[in-house]
Design an enzyme around this catalytic site. Structure first.
Site, PDB file in Angstrom:
ATOM      1  N   ASP A 171     -10.013  -6.375  -2.575  1.00 26.35           N
ATOM      2  CA  ASP A 171      -9.650  -4.863  -2.067  1.00 26.35           C
ATOM      3  C   ASP A 171     -10.193  -3.603  -2.349  1.00 26.35           C
ATOM      4  O   ASP A 171     -10.481  -3.351  -3.687  1.00 26.35           O
ATOM      5  CB  ASP A 171      -7.799  -4.658  -2.871  1.00 26.35           C
ATOM      6  CG  ASP A 171      -7.063  -3.823  -1.709  1.00 26.35           C
ATOM      7  OD1 ASP A 171      -7.639  -3.337  -1.180  1.00 26.35           O
ATOM      8  OD2 ASP A 171      -5.884  -4.045  -2.016  1.00 26.35           O
ATOM      9  N   SER A 173       0.730  -1.014  -0.111  1.00 27.39           N
ATOM     10  CA  SER A 173      -0.457   0.138   0.272  1.00 27.39           C
ATOM     11  C   SER A 173       0.793   1.107  -0.065  1.00 27.39           C
ATOM     12  O   SER A 173       1.468   1.276  -0.749  1.00 27.39           O
ATOM     13  CB  SER A 173      -0.481  -0.375   0.656  1.00 27.39           C
ATOM     14  OG  SER A 173      -2.866   0.525   1.660  1.00 27.39           O
ATOM     15  N   HIS A 183      -7.433  -5.703   1.638  1.00 27.92           N
ATOM     16  CA  HIS A 183      -6.394  -5.421   0.977  1.00 27.92           C
ATOM     17  C   HIS A 183      -4.988  -5.515   1.296  1.00 27.92           C
ATOM     18  O   HIS A 183      -3.836  -5.159   1.549  1.00 27.92           O
ATOM     19  CB  HIS A 183      -6.257  -4.139   1.816  1.00 27.92           C
ATOM     20  CG  HIS A 183      -5.199  -2.577   1.818  1.00 27.92           C
ATOM     21  ND1 HIS A 183      -5.530  -2.262   0.046  1.00 27.92           N
ATOM     22  CD2 HIS A 183      -4.758  -2.016   2.447  1.00 27.92           C
ATOM     23  CE1 HIS A 183      -4.311  -1.320   0.376  1.00 27.92           C
ATOM     24  NE2 HIS A 183      -4.114  -1.001   1.010  1.00 27.92           N
TER      25      HIS A 183
END
Length: 318
Positions: free
Chosen positions: A266, A115, A296
């Site tokens: 996600d 991320s 995620h």
């Protein structure tokens, strides 16, 4: 059987440009290649729970987690506010990589970014590709504004088909992004979690992560205030820069093999945006992997598949 003395499990504090920054280093055999993991956020450090999900990974790599400047165990009130920039975090990551190379007598390491950490990783790779065998982009951040818009539209569409859902009035209340108020961002993230597209697809896994942070020796209850302060501090100083990021424009090519991993569910970083970047990226080698039972955090939600995927493709050091 690997001799006990060749395994490693330590916490190490480094001094980097007048700040103390914490590393957690674990592996079954220090002769294995090193994998440096850049956590998400800004400010969402992983040291508090990562060990619970990486035992299989440690059979193939010496795994290094780093609480980034201003995050988790690396948070301090004395950190200069002006040093909280993407550029400085990139410099920190390069210095840590160089320390690892020296400490373990390696010529290169593997890099993973999750991320927000994947944004930092792209800049690191652009500046110093010579330090790395390959890159693993997990829930790869490409363009946060486009990612939020795609996620918002998806949630609105599914909420529209389920009128009784709590998401429907909430998502309509905040309106389409961009959002200027904190309450709008909070409601959006609540809708993402209600849609089972947030940190984890199954909510009990998110509760397990919280439990591990509260009870584990790495953080424990005593360090939760430090984690929360670091989270607020990092978001305050880095969020504006995050929303200006556009990988298509700033990092169109990377001179190392790249492997991108995305969770099917996600909604924080929808795979459709990451995959567009993957397809456009110029790299000597690139691969795309979708984790069918993840949102995620596929490295946490499907740790066995994550470990086997990395170990089967991490052959560049041989």
């Amino acid at each position: 059987m690997i001799p006990e003395k060749r395994s490693i499990s330590i916490m190490k504090e480094l001094s980097i440009e007048h700040t103390k920054q914490m590393l957690m280093i674990d592996g079954a055999d220090i002769k294995n290649p090193i994998l440096l993991f850049l956590h998400g956020g800004p400010g969402t450090s992983q040291i508090g729970y990562a060990r619970h999900y990486q035992k299989e990974l440690e059979e193939h790599f010496t795994v290094v987690h780093w609480d980034q400047r201003g995050s988790g165990l690396s948070y301090s009130k004395r950190i200069p506010h002006h040093s909280m920039t993407i550029s400085q975090l990139v410099n920190d990551a390069i210095q840590i990589t160089e320390w690892l190379l020296s400490r373990f007598s390696k010529t290169k390491i593997y890099l993973a970014g999750h991320s927000w950490g994947s944004l930092i990783a792209l800049h690191v790779l652009q500046q110093r590709p010579d330090l790395f065998y390959a890159y693993y982009g997990i829930s790869q951040v490409v363009n946060p504004r486009h990612e939020e818009s795609a996620s918002y539209q998806y949630i609105r569409n599914i909420s529209g088909r389920k009128r009784a859902s709590l998401r429907s009035p909430l998502i309509r209340f905040i309106g389409a992004p961009p959002w200027k108020k904190d309450i709008q961002h909070l409601i959006y993230r609540l809708c993402v979690e209600l849609s089972r597209g947030g940190l984890t697809h199954h909510h009990q896994q998110s509760l397990a992560i919280l439990f591990q942070m509260l009870t584990g020796q790495e953080y424990g209850i005593r360090n939760i205030p430090k984690f929360l302060n670091g989270l607020r501090f990092s978001k305050k100083h880095l969020t504006e820069e995050l929303y200006r990021f556009n990988a298509f424009a700033s990092v169109p090519s990377i001179n190392v093999p790249c492997y991108f991993m995305s969770g099917r569910y996600d909604l924080i970083v929808p795979s459709e945006i990451s995959k567009q970047y993957y397809q456009a990226l110029e790299a000597p080698e690139k691969h795309w992997f979708q984790f069918e039972n993840s949102a995620h955090t596929p490295h946490i939600e499907e740790p066995s598949l994550f470990a086997s995927t990395l170990s089967s493709h991490a052959l560049h050091h041989l």
